[in-house]
Structure formats: structure tokens, C-alpha cells
Design a protein around this motif. Structure first.
Motif, short mmCIF file in Angstrom:
data_model
loop_
_atom_site.label_atom_id
_atom_site.label_comp_id
_atom_site.label_asym_id
_atom_site.label_seq_id
_atom_site.Cartn_x
_atom_site.Cartn_y
_atom_site.Cartn_z
N PRO A 1 1.31 -0.09 16.43
CA PRO A 1 2.33 0.18 17.45
C PRO A 1 3.54 -0.75 17.34
O PRO A 1 4.62 -0.41 17.79
N GLU A 2 3.37 -1.91 16.74
CA GLU A 2 4.48 -2.86 16.63
C GLU A 2 5.20 -2.74 15.28
O GLU A 2 5.78 -3.70 14.78
N TYR A 3 5.19 -1.55 14.70
CA TYR A 3 5.85 -1.31 13.41
C TYR A 3 7.34 -1.62 13.51
O TYR A 3 8.03 -1.19 14.43
N THR A 4 7.81 -2.39 12.54
CA THR A 4 9.22 -2.72 12.44
C THR A 4 9.67 -2.40 11.02
O THR A 4 9.12 -2.94 10.06
N PRO A 5 10.64 -1.50 10.84
CA PRO A 5 10.98 -1.02 9.50
C PRO A 5 11.46 -2.09 8.53
O PRO A 5 11.23 -1.97 7.33
N HIS A 6 12.12 -3.13 9.02
CA HIS A 6 12.70 -4.11 8.11
C HIS A 6 11.79 -5.31 7.85
O HIS A 6 12.21 -6.28 7.23
N MET A 7 10.54 -5.25 8.33
CA MET A 7 9.60 -6.36 8.15
C MET A 7 8.38 -5.87 7.38
O MET A 7 8.01 -4.71 7.44
N ASP A 8 7.74 -6.78 6.67
CA ASP A 8 6.49 -6.48 5.99
C ASP A 8 5.36 -6.71 6.99
O ASP A 8 4.74 -7.77 7.00
N CYS A 9 5.11 -5.73 7.84
CA CYS A 9 4.11 -5.89 8.89
C CYS A 9 2.84 -5.10 8.59
O CYS A 9 1.97 -4.97 9.45
N GLY A 10 2.71 -4.57 7.38
CA GLY A 10 1.53 -3.79 7.02
C GLY A 10 0.35 -4.68 6.68
O GLY A 10 0.46 -5.90 6.60
N ASP A 11 -0.79 -4.04 6.49
CA ASP A 11 -2.01 -4.76 6.18
C ASP A 11 -2.21 -4.85 4.67
O ASP A 11 -1.56 -4.15 3.89
N ASN A 12 -3.13 -5.71 4.27
CA ASN A 12 -3.53 -5.82 2.87
C ASN A 12 -4.63 -4.79 2.62
O ASN A 12 -5.55 -4.66 3.43
N VAL A 13 -4.56 -4.10 1.50
CA VAL A 13 -5.51 -3.03 1.20
C VAL A 13 -6.23 -3.35 -0.10
O VAL A 13 -5.60 -3.67 -1.11
N VAL A 14 -7.56 -3.26 -0.06
CA VAL A 14 -8.40 -3.41 -1.24
C VAL A 14 -9.05 -2.06 -1.50
O VAL A 14 -9.73 -1.52 -0.63
N VAL A 15 -8.82 -1.51 -2.68
CA VAL A 15 -9.39 -0.21 -3.06
C VAL A 15 -10.42 -0.45 -4.15
O VAL A 15 -10.12 -1.08 -5.17
N VAL A 16 -11.64 0.05 -3.94
CA VAL A 16 -12.70 -0.08 -4.94
C VAL A 16 -13.09 1.30 -5.44
O VAL A 16 -12.79 2.31 -4.81
N ASN A 17 -13.76 1.34 -6.57
CA ASN A 17 -14.22 2.58 -7.21
C ASN A 17 -13.06 3.50 -7.57
O ASN A 17 -13.14 4.72 -7.39
N ALA A 18 -12.01 2.94 -8.11
CA ALA A 18 -10.85 3.75 -8.49
C ALA A 18 -11.14 4.64 -9.70
O ALA A 18 -10.43 5.61 -9.93
N SER A 19 -12.17 4.33 -10.44
CA SER A 19 -12.48 5.13 -11.63
C SER A 19 -13.11 6.47 -11.29
O SER A 19 -13.24 7.32 -12.18
N SER A 20 -13.47 6.69 -10.04
CA SER A 20 -14.11 7.96 -9.69
C SER A 20 -13.28 8.77 -8.70
O SER A 20 -13.82 9.47 -7.86
#
Length: 158
Positions: free
Chosen positions: A42-61
């Protein structure tokens, strides 16, 4: 009433773990791009890096719909005359570059510019089930259960 704008000290970044096995690449990349941008908050601000860190596993499938696994072509240029290179997702998987499939899809959904490059650094993709981010205690998201078209369903990947 004033417009709310997030400040740098107020940013709360979390770590999210997504299992990409049997997921459709385009849907997965769109969701990852939303998390990286922070539009799910809800506190999204377009000019700031306010996103989360994402770890994706099993990309080969990961899966593609229809015949995109062999028909889709990724192009790149070396910068030299006649240096146009192309490969398909099948070629990438056989060469051991499964992470690049998800990275390219997410990169193309983030847009251009310095902020997109900074947000893209918050994405970590691994071809197998192991990752080195246990210390950050990532929260596992079940992306396949959000919608039956996301994957892991009977009609997924068709």
C-alpha cells in the motif's frame, strides 16, 4: 489531504521465496516484476526502490505455453558486424542457463532506466532447489495456488 510519499528510511524490504517448478514463465515473471517494483504494497512510491527481494528456485523446470519452448527466439547482438546471435529456451536449458529464461522475462517487464536496474539486482534466480539466502529467512509464496492458470494444474502449460 496530502499525497503520501515513502522516504528512504521508511522502506521495509522483505525476502520472498518462489518455487518456479512447473510454472508458466510469463505469468511468473509478471508477478515477480510486481513484487520487485513494490506495487503489491500500500505504500508504493514510483520513484523509490520499495519492492521486496525475490529468490526463485527450480528455474530449470519452468514451462511455456503452446510451442514456445522451441519456437520462441531470444536475440542478442555482440556489437560486431554480423554478430546477431539467437537461441531458444530449449537451447538455454540444454546449455545450463535456466536462470536466464526467468531473468530475461523479468528484465523485459521492469522497463529501462537506473531504477529498474537497481530493482533487478533484488532478484536472485537458481536453477535447482538450493539457494544461499537462508539467513534472510525468505517467506515462501505458493504462486501456483493463486490461480489454476499459473501452473501445477491439469491445464497448465497447454
Amino acid at each position: 489531504m496530502r499525497t503520501f510519499s515513502l522516504k528512504a528510511g521508511e522502506i521495509d524490504k522483505r525476502w520472498v521465496l518462489i518455487d518456479a517448478s512447473d510454472m508458466v514463465v510469463g505469468r511468473l515473471a509478471a508477478y515477480i516484476a510486481t513484487i520487485l517494483r513494490g506495487k503489491h504494497k500500500p505504500e508504493y512510491t514510483p520513484h523509490m526502490d520499495c519492492g521486496d527481494n525475490v529468490v526463485v528456485v527450480n528455474a530449470s523446470s519452468v514451462k511455456f505455453t503452446r510451442n514456445k519452448m522451441r519456437d520462441k527466439v531470444y536475440y542478442r547482438h555482440t556489437g560486431y558486424p554480423g554478430g546477431l546471435k539467437s537461441c531458444t529456451p530449449n537451447d538455454m536449458l540444454r546449455a545450463g542457463y535456466a536462470e536466464r529464461i526467468i531473468k530475461v522475462a523479468v528484465w523485459r517487464m521492469l522497463g529501462d532506466g537506473p531504477l529498474a536496474r537497481r530493482r533487478f539486482k533484488n532478484l536472485k534466480v537458481y536453477s535447482g532447489p538450493e539457494h544461499g539466502h537462508h539467513a534472510q529467512k525468505p517467506v515462501a509464496l505458493d504462486f501456483g495456488a493463486m490461480n489454476n492458470k499459473n501452473g501445477r494444474g491439469n491445464n497448465a502449460g497447454r
